[in-house]
Write an enzyme that holds these catalytic residues in place. Sequence first.
Site, short mmCIF file in Angstrom:
data_model
loop_
_atom_site.label_atom_id
_atom_site.label_comp_id
_atom_site.label_asym_id
_atom_site.label_seq_id
_atom_site.Cartn_x
_atom_site.Cartn_y
_atom_site.Cartn_z
N ARG A 1 0.86 -1.18 0.00
CA ARG A 1 0.00 0.00 0.00
C ARG A 1 0.90 1.24 0.00
NH1 ARG A 1 -3.57 -2.68 -1.64
NH2 ARG A 1 -5.62 -3.04 -0.71
N GLU B 1 -3.96 7.78 -4.78
CA GLU B 1 -4.32 7.09 -6.03
C GLU B 1 -5.66 7.61 -6.54
OE1 GLU B 1 -4.12 2.84 -5.41
OE2 GLU B 1 -2.04 2.94 -4.73
N HIS C 1 -1.65 0.49 -9.93
CA HIS C 1 -2.25 -0.46 -8.98
C HIS C 1 -2.88 -1.65 -9.74
CE1 HIS C 1 -4.05 -0.81 -4.68
NE2 HIS C 1 -3.94 -2.01 -5.24
N1 LIG Z 1 -0.74 -4.03 -5.44
C1 LIG Z 1 -1.86 -4.75 -5.41
O1 LIG Z 1 -2.65 -4.76 -6.34
C2 LIG Z 1 -2.15 -5.59 -4.23
C3 LIG Z 1 -1.71 -5.24 -2.98
N2 LIG Z 1 -1.97 -6.05 -1.91
C4 LIG Z 1 -1.48 -5.65 -0.60
O2 LIG Z 1 -0.64 -6.68 -0.12
C5 LIG Z 1 -0.93 -6.92 1.25
C6 LIG Z 1 -0.50 -8.31 1.64
O3 LIG Z 1 -1.37 -9.28 1.10
P1 LIG Z 1 -1.23 -10.81 1.58
O4 LIG Z 1 0.17 -11.27 1.38
O5 LIG Z 1 -2.33 -11.57 0.95
O6 LIG Z 1 -1.53 -10.61 3.12
P2 LIG Z 1 -0.97 -11.45 4.35
O7 LIG Z 1 -1.80 -11.05 5.51
O8 LIG Z 1 -0.89 -12.89 3.98
O9 LIG Z 1 0.52 -10.91 4.50
C7 LIG Z 1 0.87 -9.72 5.12
C8 LIG Z 1 2.07 -10.01 5.98
O10 LIG Z 1 2.57 -8.78 6.50
C9 LIG Z 1 2.96 -9.03 7.84
N3 LIG Z 1 3.03 -7.78 8.59
C10 LIG Z 1 2.00 -7.01 9.01
N4 LIG Z 1 2.47 -5.94 9.68
C11 LIG Z 1 3.83 -6.05 9.67
C12 LIG Z 1 4.89 -5.26 10.18
N5 LIG Z 1 4.64 -4.15 10.87
N6 LIG Z 1 6.15 -5.66 9.97
C13 LIG Z 1 6.42 -6.79 9.28
N7 LIG Z 1 5.45 -7.59 8.78
C14 LIG Z 1 4.19 -7.22 8.97
C15 LIG Z 1 1.89 -9.98 8.38
O11 LIG Z 1 2.33 -10.67 9.51
C16 LIG Z 1 1.70 -10.89 7.18
O12 LIG Z 1 2.59 -11.97 7.22
C17 LIG Z 1 -2.43 -6.64 1.35
O13 LIG Z 1 -2.81 -6.30 2.67
C18 LIG Z 1 -2.61 -5.48 0.40
O14 LIG Z 1 -2.45 -4.25 1.09
C19 LIG Z 1 -2.65 -7.21 -2.06
C20 LIG Z 1 -3.13 -7.59 -3.27
C21 LIG Z 1 -2.95 -6.79 -4.46
O1 LIG Z 2 -6.70 -6.92 -3.23
C1 LIG Z 2 -6.09 -5.87 -2.93
O2 LIG Z 2 -5.83 -5.57 -1.75
C2 LIG Z 2 -5.67 -4.95 -3.98
O3 LIG Z 2 -4.93 -4.05 -3.75
C3 LIG Z 2 -6.14 -5.17 -5.36
O4 LIG Z 2 -6.20 -6.47 -5.73
#
Ligand SMILES: NC(=O)C1=CN([C@@H]2O[C@H](COP(=O)(O)OP(=O)(O)OC[C@H]3O[C@@H](n4cnc5c(N)ncnc54)[C@H](O)[C@@H]3O)[C@@H](O)[C@H]2O)C=CC1
Ligand SMILES: O=C(O)C(=O)CO
Length: 324
Positions: A237, A266, A285
């Site tokens: 993010r 954004e 994004h």
């Molecule tokens: N660019 C895009 O289109 C997308 C962006 N995202 C972003 O990616 C993020 C992660 O997605 P997932 O891997 O599925 O989630 P997830 O919950 O599996 O992984 C997030 C990881 O970050 C860790 N974490 C949280 N706070 C932390 C900190 N302060 N220091 C170190 N580690 C920390 C958590 O323990 C977890 O392991 C989503 O929350 C979203 O914001 C997700 C999908 C698409």
């Molecule tokens: O799923 C999310 O969190 C995104 O940023 C877009 O897929």
Amino acid sequence: MKPSIILYKALPDDLQQRLAEHFTVTQVANLKPETVQQHAEAFATAQGLLGSSEKVDAALLEKMPQLRATSTVSVGYDNFDVDALNARKILLMHTPTVLTETVADTIMALVLSSARRVVEVAGRIKSGEWTSGIGADWFGTDVHHKTMGIIGMGRIGLALAQRAHFGFGMPILYNARRHHAEAEARFEARYCDLDSLLKESDFVCLVLPLTEETHHLIGKAQFAMMKKSAIFINAGRGPVVDENALVEALQNGEIHAAGLDVFEKEPLPVDSPLLSLPNVVALPHIGSATHETRYNMAACAVDNLIDALNGKVEKNCVNPQVVS
Ligand SMILES: NC(=O)C1=CN([C@@H]2O[C@H](COP(=O)(O)OP(=O)(O)OC[C@H]3O[C@@H](n4cnc5c(N)ncnc54)[C@H](O)[C@@H]3O)[C@@H](O)[C@H]2O)C=CC1
Ligand SMILES: O=C(O)C(=O)CO
């Protein structure tokens, strides 16, 4: 009688039909106050809410006294006021897993395109600059066997580590809130504190959710710790990074380049200095934006809402405790 829901995103026809089989659906363009006012009766009686990207805060919830479940077409849910949902015992459903591999692909695309200057040199050909053999001013830097540092070893972080380790022979460092046994066993990933990861990585990849704790986690002091040759990637993010500090680090040569899918604001304003830096690859994004994955996310969100309004919260629920 079927429960009423508000849908604030266009869905493929078959999914729209599936929703209509279960619910009385009011489709709206967005969740802006004027839209809510225009459809006041539908918001006042809705038990479910499905869509993406819009802010869902306490002020909106006040207009939806019957709401029991929200379903976001995303894995990230930083645009929801989770405390306000919890206080009202409203379920929040999201779409993890279905997008993981696609987002990891996008991150590898950022890694490769920023290291090998793909966007920049492709632009130079189009503007007629390839008139003789290329010299060092067209060269990039290697990706294979360089060290990848992953901040946020969750689902997407793990899928990224798999690609980097097995596909590109990259040693993996990671920072997370706790040790990740699977990453260590499968990819020989080494747990590091944040400062050590920043100092040792050739690629610093952020895959973090936005929380109070992660807001501006990476700023001036953190860029100063990175190698001058480091390439910085953010696909989590935007507000996890202090964008002014990032621009300065890129302009001052404190880091080599950046690949960015997310931004503090954004859509990224067209006058953002990031867009005039040749060493930045900026994407709008698109982490999960493939036809297949966006369909799967929408289908997952529809199933999630049907489940939630039937009291099923075994999977994809952020706050199952509100109904236990
Ligand atoms: N660019 C895009 O289109 C997308 C962006 N995202 C972003 O990616 C993020 C992660 O997605 P997932 O891997 O599925 O989630 P997830 O919950 O599996 O992984 C997030 C990881 O970050 C860790 N974490 C949280 N706070 C932390 C900190 N302060 N220091 C170190 N580690 C920390 C958590 O323990 C977890 O392991 C989503 O929350 C979203 O914001 C997700 C999908 C698409
Ligand atoms: O799923 C999310 O969190 C995104 O940023 C877009 O897929």
